[in-house]
Write a protein that holds these residues in place. Sequence first.
Motif, PDB file in Angstrom:
ATOM      1  N   VAL A 419     105.638  35.247 -88.707  1.00 50.90           N
ATOM      2  CA  VAL A 419     104.542  34.745 -89.202  1.00 50.90           C
ATOM      3  C   VAL A 419     103.496  35.735 -89.226  1.00 50.90           C
ATOM      4  N   GLY A 420     103.926  36.988 -88.747  1.00 50.18           N
ATOM      5  CA  GLY A 420     103.123  38.089 -89.086  1.00 50.18           C
ATOM      6  C   GLY A 420     101.986  38.565 -87.751  1.00 50.18           C
ATOM      7  N   ASP A 421     102.424  37.694 -86.470  1.00 50.38           N
ATOM      8  CA  ASP A 421     101.559  37.951 -85.356  1.00 50.38           C
ATOM      9  C   ASP A 421     101.973  39.226 -84.730  1.00 50.38           C
ATOM     10  N   VAL A 422     103.326  39.681 -84.973  1.00 49.94           N
ATOM     11  CA  VAL A 422     104.021  40.974 -84.572  1.00 49.94           C
ATOM     12  C   VAL A 422     104.349  41.852 -85.464  1.00 49.94           C
ATOM     13  N   SER A 423     104.077  43.026 -85.644  1.00 49.11           N
ATOM     14  CA  SER A 423     104.786  43.821 -86.713  1.00 49.11           C
ATOM     15  C   SER A 423     106.301  44.056 -86.704  1.00 49.11           C
ATOM     16  N   ASP A 439     111.781  37.817 -97.796  1.00 44.57           N
ATOM     17  CA  ASP A 439     112.450  37.286 -99.009  1.00 44.57           C
ATOM     18  C   ASP A 439     112.204  35.980 -98.448  1.00 44.57           C
ATOM     19  N   LEU A 440     112.469  35.540 -97.185  1.00 45.97           N
ATOM     20  CA  LEU A 440     112.131  34.137 -96.733  1.00 45.97           C
ATOM     21  C   LEU A 440     110.569  33.946 -96.848  1.00 45.97           C
ATOM     22  N   VAL A 441     109.819  34.670 -96.716  1.00 48.56           N
ATOM     23  CA  VAL A 441     108.554  34.434 -96.503  1.00 48.56           C
ATOM     24  C   VAL A 441     107.987  34.121 -98.083  1.00 48.56           C
ATOM     25  N   GLU A 442     108.429  34.904 -98.971  1.00 42.99           N
ATOM     26  CA  GLU A 442     108.076  34.676-100.380  1.00 42.99           C
ATOM     27  C   GLU A 442     108.639  33.246-100.585  1.00 42.99           C
ATOM     28  N   GLY A 443     109.684  32.869-100.285  1.00 47.27           N
ATOM     29  CA  GLY A 443     110.267  31.459-100.505  1.00 47.27           C
ATOM     30  C   GLY A 443     109.513  30.473-100.144  1.00 47.27           C
ATOM     31  N   THR A 444     108.535  30.707 -99.077  1.00 46.03           N
ATOM     32  CA  THR A 444     107.575  29.557 -98.608  1.00 46.03           C
ATOM     33  C   THR A 444     106.194  29.498 -99.438  1.00 46.03           C
ATOM     34  N   GLY A 445     106.213  30.310-100.460  1.00 48.66           N
ATOM     35  CA  GLY A 445     105.109  30.063-101.379  1.00 48.66           C
ATOM     36  C   GLY A 445     103.616  30.160-100.747  1.00 48.66           C
ATOM     37  N   ALA A 447     102.663  27.798 -99.164  1.00 49.95           N
ATOM     38  CA  ALA A 447     102.628  27.227 -97.780  1.00 49.95           C
ATOM     39  C   ALA A 447     102.565  28.191 -96.653  1.00 49.95           C
ATOM     40  N   GLY A 448     103.018  29.172 -96.846  1.00 53.28           N
ATOM     41  CA  GLY A 448     102.764  30.110 -95.859  1.00 53.28           C
ATOM     42  C   GLY A 448     104.048  30.216 -94.796  1.00 53.28           C
ATOM     43  N   PRO A 449     104.235  31.377 -94.100  1.00 52.84           N
ATOM     44  CA  PRO A 449     105.335  31.643 -93.303  1.00 52.84           C
ATOM     45  C   PRO A 449     105.672  30.382 -92.169  1.00 52.84           C
ATOM     46  N   GLN A 450     104.384  29.972 -91.855  1.00 52.74           N
ATOM     47  CA  GLN A 450     104.686  29.037 -90.573  1.00 52.74           C
ATOM     48  C   GLN A 450     105.230  27.768 -91.144  1.00 52.74           C
ATOM     49  N   SER A 451     105.136  27.601 -92.671  1.00 50.72           N
ATOM     50  CA  SER A 451     106.178  26.464 -92.805  1.00 50.72           C
ATOM     51  C   SER A 451     107.290  26.614 -92.862  1.00 50.72           C
ATOM     52  N   TYR A 452     108.034  27.701 -92.793  1.00 48.43           N
ATOM     53  CA  TYR A 452     109.600  27.776 -92.495  1.00 48.43           C
ATOM     54  C   TYR A 452     110.055  26.916 -91.311  1.00 48.43           C
ATOM     55  N   ALA A 453     109.401  27.123 -90.387  1.00 44.34           N
ATOM     56  CA  ALA A 453     109.957  26.181 -88.971  1.00 44.34           C
ATOM     57  C   ALA A 453     108.956  24.929 -89.034  1.00 44.34           C
TER      58      ALA A 453
END
Length: 604
Positions: A419-423, A439-445, A447-453
């Motif tokens: 989610v980008g809190d740690v590099s 690639d997975l972050v891009e897939g969340t569009g 909604a953002g990376p938090q949406s994966y979990a």
Amino acid sequence: GGFLQLGMGCQMIQLLGLASVAVLAVDAKPSKPSIVWFLTDDQDQMLGSSFPTKGGATPMPKTQALMADMGATAQNFFIHTPICCPSRSELLSGRYFHNIKMTCEGKNCGCMHVNEETVNGATFARHLKEDAGYTVGMFGKYLNNMPSPQTGGPGAVTAAGTTVPAGFDAWLGNGGGDYIAPAFNTQNISFSGIHLADGMWHGTEDNYTTAVVGNVSIAWIRHVVAENPDRPFFAYVAPKAAHEPFNPAPWYRTVWDASWPDSEPTTNPAWNSSAAARADHHGNIATENMISNQAGKVISEIFKNRWRTLMSVDDVIADVIGACEDLGIADNTYFFYSSDHGFQLGEFNIPMDKRQPYDWDTRIHLLARGPGIVKGSTWNQPATQVDMAPTFLGLAGLSKPSTFDGKSLVPLLMPSVFVGDVSAESAGILSSTKRHMNDLVEGTGSAGPQSYAANWRTAAFIEYYFVEPNVKCVGGCNPPGEAQGYPHRDTWCGDLTPGANANCWALYGCSTDCYPTESPANNFIVLRSMPGSEFGDTMYAEFQTGNQNNADVDFANPDFHELYNCTADPWQMQNLYNETSSNTLTALHSALRVFASCSGDACP
């Protein structure tokens, strides 16, 4: 060499002729991580033999320190199918059982209903080797049926009677085999002072299977790193333990730590439960006999011997990780450790084995250690071994094939980085894994990376098809004589005193005091929902009587149902199906059927 006991430090290295292998100074970070996958057999979580531990007691203290304390522990990891060959096939292929099962064709009934060709030719190992440049070694139990020229799949190599599927470079494999004097199919096992001809290697009674698997794994890792330190490797390390007949290494036969429990858990309500308590359960669960005194004695001795077999696994895990640390590659390597399913030891009056839908047979451990994984962390999302193939590929920077039913666990194992809190750089994550995350972050569009979990599935899906009754008898036995018993050969007895093996089962004329493990009523699909989900912490199962060998069991006409509130009833005693509203049952059925008919990217 004798492939003797592990945990001997320099002595072990000299035994294998490895003392001359130099420790490599690996300075530059590789682009792809190496991966080590440890897989045990029948190791339960709910009864206390794995992780998280029950009250701190464990036969695996080194693994606790090196993996659980140094990595992440799953809280809700399940097996998709609680029996060996399907479970391992699903792991290798990343696919649910309904997408790889078969009925009998001619005389071929598959491997416990698995169409092996669909697995052997399409493993994650093949993708890692062909698409990401990994070298892959297989050490230990592969599938219960070993590959043949007919089932090995496209690209398989057959030499001296041993067939190895495409994707594997080194092969010391069997279908489980024996603890004592094990035999393995071999291909390309010639390195670091070990020279086994292609074909079949037969050990002697001085060889203990877990030690052989561990020693060859370590020698191979040292060899491939010395040969090309820039090439990533995948080591599949799969000892027989803690499978029946539960024979520990002779040097651990009598060990029992003061901190360990005196017997299997017997205070839970499922253990030796009454007929009335089991009445509203499917098939043979409702009709099992009460556990006799003799069966209880056998179960308690099996419990202890299972823990003793795991002491050798603890040695293997510690020595493999130690070798990677010696080589300077541990910080760029992911280590994973799990089991192919859980186990029962008297629950619902079945003395041993698995095959049932209940948590003790389906809930397992998953430990993970490596770059970006926070030490001592836990994660709660429901997952199964079907998710491991896309996870392995993701770490290597590969997208999962559209045929894979599972999903990558990488964002769940390293949430702060994802989610980008740690590099990624500060976490030491390698470029291939970073590319997968991107690639997975891009897939969340949007909604953002938090949406994966947040959008992760809220249930684990479990699926099983009846194999055989697998009756265990403990009465009328004639224990083996000294030459035929432990420690000279594998022995189906609880008391393994040399020359006086006793308290036996299954073999040796045992014919009374019998307990079937399953019946043809034991075909099921299960929705194991999580706390906080639409259905709460529940287990919902649909059963259909049949035999997959003869005709496809498709669950079009379920003939029994079970539903449990697992928070209030963790031992799944009180079937709530007939007390539950039709609206809720319809919703449970619909949610389950989404899983039961899914394939590839469409799977939740």
